[in-house]
Design a protein around this motif. Structure first.
Motif, PDB file in Angstrom:
ATOM      1  N   VAL A 314      13.216  22.044 -26.945  1.00  0.00           N
ATOM      2  CA  VAL A 314      12.554  21.074 -26.078  1.00  0.00           C
ATOM      3  C   VAL A 314      11.493  20.375 -26.924  1.00  0.00           C
ATOM      4  CG1 VAL A 314      11.241  20.747 -23.964  1.00  0.00           C
ATOM      5  CG2 VAL A 314      12.967  22.577 -24.099  1.00  0.00           C
ATOM      6  N   LEU A 315      11.664  19.086 -27.113  1.00  0.00           N
ATOM      7  CA  LEU A 315      10.671  18.299 -27.831  1.00  0.00           C
ATOM      8  C   LEU A 315       9.579  17.981 -26.821  1.00  0.00           C
ATOM      9  CD1 LEU A 315      10.596  17.271 -30.760  1.00  0.00           C
ATOM     10  CD2 LEU A 315      11.618  15.153 -29.978  1.00  0.00           C
ATOM     11  N   VAL A 316       8.404  18.600 -27.035  1.00  0.00           N
ATOM     12  CA  VAL A 316       7.395  18.588 -25.976  1.00  0.00           C
ATOM     13  C   VAL A 316       6.545  17.317 -26.071  1.00  0.00           C
ATOM     14  CG1 VAL A 316       5.718  19.988 -24.752  1.00  0.00           C
ATOM     15  CG2 VAL A 316       7.455  21.103 -26.143  1.00  0.00           C
ATOM     16  N   GLY A 331       9.087  11.630 -28.186  1.00  0.00           N
ATOM     17  CA  GLY A 331       9.547  11.720 -29.567  1.00  0.00           C
ATOM     18  C   GLY A 331       8.491  11.371 -30.604  1.00  0.00           C
ATOM     19  N   HIS A 332       7.355  10.885 -30.163  1.00  0.00           N
ATOM     20  CA  HIS A 332       6.267  10.528 -31.079  1.00  0.00           C
ATOM     21  C   HIS A 332       5.274  11.683 -31.054  1.00  0.00           C
ATOM     22  CE1 HIS A 332       8.201   6.736 -30.053  1.00  0.00           C
ATOM     23  NE2 HIS A 332       7.596   6.141 -31.062  1.00  0.00           N
TER      24      HIS A 332
ATOM     25  N   ARG B 272      18.033  12.076 -28.107  1.00  0.00           N
ATOM     26  CA  ARG B 272      17.263  11.775 -29.317  1.00  0.00           C
ATOM     27  C   ARG B 272      16.125  10.856 -28.890  1.00  0.00           C
ATOM     28  NH1 ARG B 272      19.046  15.998 -32.070  1.00  0.00           N
ATOM     29  NH2 ARG B 272      21.268  15.896 -32.506  1.00  0.00           N
ATOM     30  N   LYS B 273      14.918  11.261 -29.128  1.00  0.00           N
ATOM     31  CA  LYS B 273      13.772  10.564 -28.580  1.00  0.00           C
ATOM     32  C   LYS B 273      13.181   9.549 -29.539  1.00  0.00           C
ATOM     33  CE  LYS B 273      14.334  12.870 -24.882  1.00  0.00           C
ATOM     34  NZ  LYS B 273      14.834  12.162 -23.681  1.00  0.00           N
ATOM     35  N   ASN B 274      13.000   9.937 -30.745  1.00  0.00           N
ATOM     36  CA  ASN B 274      12.465   9.010 -31.747  1.00  0.00           C
ATOM     37  C   ASN B 274      12.925   9.479 -33.114  1.00  0.00           C
ATOM     38  OD1 ASN B 274      10.943   6.594 -32.055  1.00  0.00           O
ATOM     39  ND2 ASN B 274       9.395   7.771 -33.147  1.00  0.00           N
ATOM     40  N   ALA B 288      16.199  14.439 -47.240  1.00  0.00           N
ATOM     41  CA  ALA B 288      16.512  14.200 -45.831  1.00  0.00           C
ATOM     42  C   ALA B 288      15.221  14.269 -45.027  1.00  0.00           C
ATOM     43  CB  ALA B 288      17.523  15.214 -45.317  1.00  0.00           C
ATOM     44  N   PHE B 289      15.144  13.395 -44.037  1.00  0.00           N
ATOM     45  CA  PHE B 289      13.946  13.287 -43.200  1.00  0.00           C
ATOM     46  C   PHE B 289      14.360  12.934 -41.783  1.00  0.00           C
ATOM     47  CE2 PHE B 289      10.742  10.461 -41.251  1.00  0.00           C
ATOM     48  CZ  PHE B 289       9.647  11.310 -41.225  1.00  0.00           C
ATOM     49  N   ASP B 290      13.651  13.507 -40.819  1.00  0.00           N
ATOM     50  CA  ASP B 290      13.845  13.148 -39.415  1.00  0.00           C
ATOM     51  C   ASP B 290      12.459  13.073 -38.795  1.00  0.00           C
ATOM     52  OD1 ASP B 290      14.256  13.044 -36.656  1.00  0.00           O
ATOM     53  OD2 ASP B 290      15.945  14.413 -36.700  1.00  0.00           O
ATOM     54  N   PHE B 291      12.104  11.918 -38.249  1.00  0.00           N
ATOM     55  CA  PHE B 291      10.743  11.767 -37.731  1.00  0.00           C
ATOM     56  C   PHE B 291      10.440  12.749 -36.606  1.00  0.00           C
ATOM     57  CE2 PHE B 291       7.406   9.978 -35.106  1.00  0.00           C
ATOM     58  CZ  PHE B 291       6.412   9.817 -36.059  1.00  0.00           C
TER      59      PHE B 291
END
Lengths: 390, 390, 390, 390
Positions: A314-316, A331-332, B272-274, B288-291
């Motif tokens: 869970v991306l909080v 997502g930020h 996928r949020k950001n 490799a990078f994922d914000f």
């Protein structure tokens, strides 16, 4: 126009910088009943205090923390000093009618913590509030973990495994900073970072540790003297001195609900930088968190069909998550410092509402009792040592 | 005493909030040659602008951005409006001798971007600076990726795969906000988030795209009208209107160094949020990078023995990492907003040093050309469409 | 007593070894209607074939694959040779009344594939079965992905991003093995591993590609001659020769359901060893898979409350998962070879049931058409090239 | 022609199936000095044993394990029964001159283990070999971990944290199978899976536990009776019975090299299926492993520059990795069962070479002593309990 809550802060090292960041920004993101004002920063060195105040955004600099108590424009005293001075400052500030937020661990001894908790209880009767600053409670993922447990998503708690892993003193040439000295710091990894995982475990589960069995170790027993007193870094000095605190502390525990827990706090986990980790297994589900990925909470819902169950990330950062909606779109992610902003936000709201903020000094005292039991058990062949649960 | 750099900002929505946060805090963490002052915020609605100015920490509010150009206490104009107004404001501000930092994409058309780039070049001759705000360059992990490539750690670049995945308009009932209207936003996912991965890919590799083959799609072609104009959210309106921008854009590309690249920008990547992701494979190593895990850079060193090689998770929070040392100890991660603080820090330093900041308006123009080539290729059966490399 | 299904296999290199492992073990884990018998292995080199047969568990060795067609104790012909011989062997075997399982890609050209598909259709009328061996369909996590899509868990498919990344020829001194020669292999990364992700994408979504826009590249154009013919490795030879196949192929595509897809097949993704990855975004949920973590399927259920949604790691080892229950308890993962065991299990069951196994030669032909369209588009400035959908 | 090593196996449940798979396949992948022959399977139920022998590939079935000792075509006895019969079978087999491989834990008591170790020592003098089957040592990633430590890559070991987490009895209605009965299983999670992490920790570090402080718990004290005796599953029976073993065991330990270790074995870690995890921190580096991702070893090299250091994911499928080269190309992972194949391969090689295989019965005895110390400490208020180190 909202009333102003003037803040006076003591100390401007690591914790002073995080608290300043919180006071500087909280009003831009949250709608607060009181407007916080960064009135004065207190420190012993006049020049350094002046510079820090200018840099961090404090209007005035004081060279004696007692001066903060005399100021009418200060309603809140924020204590960011090493643990050996917490009790004196906090008790005096509360007596002076100032609301107090105090860095953790609450004190260096149970006796001091008891005195502080008693002072806080007395002050509450006069509408004066006290809070201990266990910042990790206010990381959105940790607050969400608490919410999930409180909602019953985990069922009965069977296991807690909590670790706080750092590696900043692996090098034997790292100097003897104040955090490695018992008279200043009270203990080593145990009080500094072990205190955090004790509080986090008790907060998230809503339970208490009923006793512990512990083991501690100091791997590097002698270190170069530091040139200047600092908690985390230092220039080069001359000669060496004894490390008088633990480098690592391990303990197992029993919980009020019947579960088992394990704890580890160490500054020798090479490659782990600030890995505050907690995993909780209940009869209905599980949670896992690692502060090194602080915007993620892992949740396993055991009530789902086995074929589609699994730990989910869970991306909080959703509006429905604790604190997150005040910041940026989903997502930020947030960073380390944001938990401090949430902390002062909740503190201000409690002051305005006339309610007791959490964690209270009593919560801090409870953690202190666990720390003491850990030291006692470690000194007594790891024998299980009960902790008084208040 | 340091000289003051007065800032006037236009716009106070999402980007206005991030830039305000940057201006409010940059001086507390970095030692700057100029002291930034948050002088004035400009917006069209007087009341809302006043409120935003108070909330975000701006001393004054203006209802016409041209007023900022008249103010002697403003040396920097910060443009946080939708793309359709960038050119007019930036050109005028530069002509008025104000340093300009402008949100991305630089403009809505290549023609506007060319005008802006020409204005920036002319202004540079007079010591007036211009910068386009591709914030992701200043995420420490992205800046470290650039450093690794520049140091030769990757060898010859063979592959880039870049994606920017969001999901905020998956719901067909999400309203027709300005970001979904071509006249305001220029394009959809392409210009909004595709622009970021184009810039990031070019920045990290140090190469340019020489041409593209593209495909775009609008999955939901009609949406409810929004009650009020906003980029990311809106109240309920009445009726529906046509979505005039792309929901998703995919393109492949060739790089100046002979490598192949793929890009995908979408607002329909459910879950996928950001997720601004980039993976780069070179002859000597990969990145490799994922914000969504913004404090991590994954690095594979192909020169190591196979038996111990693998992608390593570098937690980009060390003192030796770009920007990171100014903040907290290792392992105490940063958040989304910090990249903006780094951005204004670098901008101020460039102004004081009398050098051109990067990314320049020419860099922004180059991205604009890629965006135009993508649209042209998509309209021409995905045929490979060269991009002028300046 | 169950009837016996005698197997004759052609080829004993990499694929011959995986298929042998499947035939050797399938009966110990699954309850099959026919008992497979490893009758004979065919190869050109008598000594090497004898040794391989002994090592891999085949009762007899033949030096001409046509001898398998004459044997009464062989009911199944398993083709594990390079693509240039598939058509001849398969067509002859089917004509001889042998069931055929053939390695992928089905053939080196569309014409060959069409001939094979026609032969398979004709054979089916006589109760003779044909199957193309896209093994990755039988990885439990991939089969579960298909099940989730078929159950409607993803809703309408918007995006597919599929990659097959390897790095075994990054070194320019790697020799010119047969897989790098167009006359043997048909194409390079495209047919070898690109074929897998085309099949996987079509299988999991249940859709077809309607057209492609492509780009291919050969990074290393000349390589040392190999001492002996082998697909994956070779001793040192003398001199060099031209690489006549693609090192990498990128293409975008449209799907029958209106979604967009991207594909990348490369042998130059340094550090990626066998990363067959696919991510699918639908209106109701998403899936992600990476063969390097082959026992995991990541699933995002977008119908959950945002506050508790996220990609979940389903460990595909539960009794309720495809194939998994036949092996070990939950959490005891499978390896690469197991998909081949599942493949022959399904093939045997189809033969016994008198039904057509999947993927059929028609499925293999469809993949071949996509491969041809990719090459055509790449040769025609990446122009969108339709694919006939049967 | 190689000599044959005839194998007779006792038991055909879970471990019998894994060992059969090993014996059936080892010769196809490794070049062995002796050719293993699957001669006979022994079990008490004639019909079930016959069926299992046919299914698993054993040439004969015996209803008394003692018959295996009489057979001249059996040189190796493989013991896959519950712990209560290990001592009797192993001692008799060794006395009969049979090489013995015995499942773990070696025995249910220290006394039995001592008897067995003595028998093994005596047998070794006659060229007869004995090995205890701690399969996880032969997972390539675990063997690589051992190699890294032995090569000095970790420096001085400071911390070990080992966990073995399962969840198969979280449901209180799960029946009372033999693994939950002290007379059959000796102990619960402790002996079944705790034994594995004790052996793994000692093997990888090359150190021994010098003492433990322990805590055990049985969360569900009464369970439904199982219809039929089985270790992992059962049909429904009538009534309930007491669980006489631990559900979970936690202990801390000290290592011979001065480090601290923590261990946890539980069957109540909801969502964790077979998570054998070990993390080791040394002065020069760290390692982390989780069997649920069994093809990965995470390694942190602390001697690298901080700016590029981090835990790296070594995909343990390279030719240079232990065992891996015998199987498939890089990136094509192995599964649970492969460790057993490696185990019998090493056992056969030791027999042929006339050397003592590892882990020896003495190693098994040492683990048994740790298990006994854990139970003793748990019964004595968690007091630190020394373990005799041989």
């Amino acid at each position: 126009m909202r009333p102003v809550a003037g803040v006076g802060m003591v100390g401007y090292a690591f914790m002073g910088r995080t608290h300043s960041q919180a006071w500087r920004n909280v009003d831009a993101f949250f709608d607060l009943p009181l407007r916080p004002a960064m009135v004065a920063l207190a420190g012993r060195n006049p020049e350094a205090t002046e510079q820090a105040a200018a840099k961090l955004g404090w209007a005035h600099a004081e060279t004696d923390w007692k001066r903060l108590l005399d100021r009418d424009d200060v309603q809140i005293v924020d204590i960011c000093t090493p643990g050996d001075s917490h009790a004196e400052i906090a008790v005096a500030a509360l007596a002076a009618g100032k609301h107090v937020i105090c860095e953790k661990p609450l004190a260096n001894t149970v006796a001091e913590a008891e005195e502080m908790a008693a002072a806080a209880r007395a002050a509450a009767g006069r509408g004066v509030r006290a809070m201990v600053a266990f910042n990790y409670r206010r990381v959105p993922a940790v607050a969400l973990a608490r919410r999930f447990v409180a909602e019953g998503k985990l069922g009965q708690i069977r296991h807690v495994r909590a670790q706080y892993l750092q590696d900043w003193i692996v090098d034997p040439d790292f100097p003897l900073v104040w955090r490695l000295q018992k008279d200043k710091a009270g203990s080593g990894a145990l009080g500094d970072i072990g205190a955090h995982i004790i509080d986090t475990a008790q907060y998230v589960t809503g339970e208490r540790l009923t006793g512990v069995s512990a083991m501690t170790e100091t791997f590097v027993k002698e270190r170069p003297l530091a040139a200047a007193s600092s908690g985390l870094s230092a220039g080069s000095g001359t000669g060496t001195g004894p490390v008088t605190v633990d480098d690592a502390a391990l303990f197992t525990a029993r919980l009020t609900g019947g579960g088992l827990a394990s704890f580890e706090a160490t500054r020798f986990a090479t490659g782990r930088k600030n890995a505050l980790r907690i995993e909780i297994n209940g009869s209905l589900g599980s949670l896992a968190f690692d502060f090194e990925s602080m915007n993620e909470l892992w949740f396993h819902d055991h009530t789902l069909d086995d074929a589609e169950a699994g730990f989910r990330r869970v991306l909080v950062t959703e509006p429905g998550h604790p604190y997150a909606g005040a910041w940026w779109p989903p997502g930020h992610g947030l960073g380390y410092e944001h938990a401090f902003t949430h902390e002062v936000k909740d503190f201000i709201e409690a002051i305005a509402a006339g309610t007791d903020p959490a964690p209270s000094f009593d919560d801090g005292l409870q953690v202190q009792r666990v720390l003491a039991a850990v030291e006692q058990s470690a000194a007594d062949d790891s024998r299980f040592t009960p902790v008084e649960v208040s």
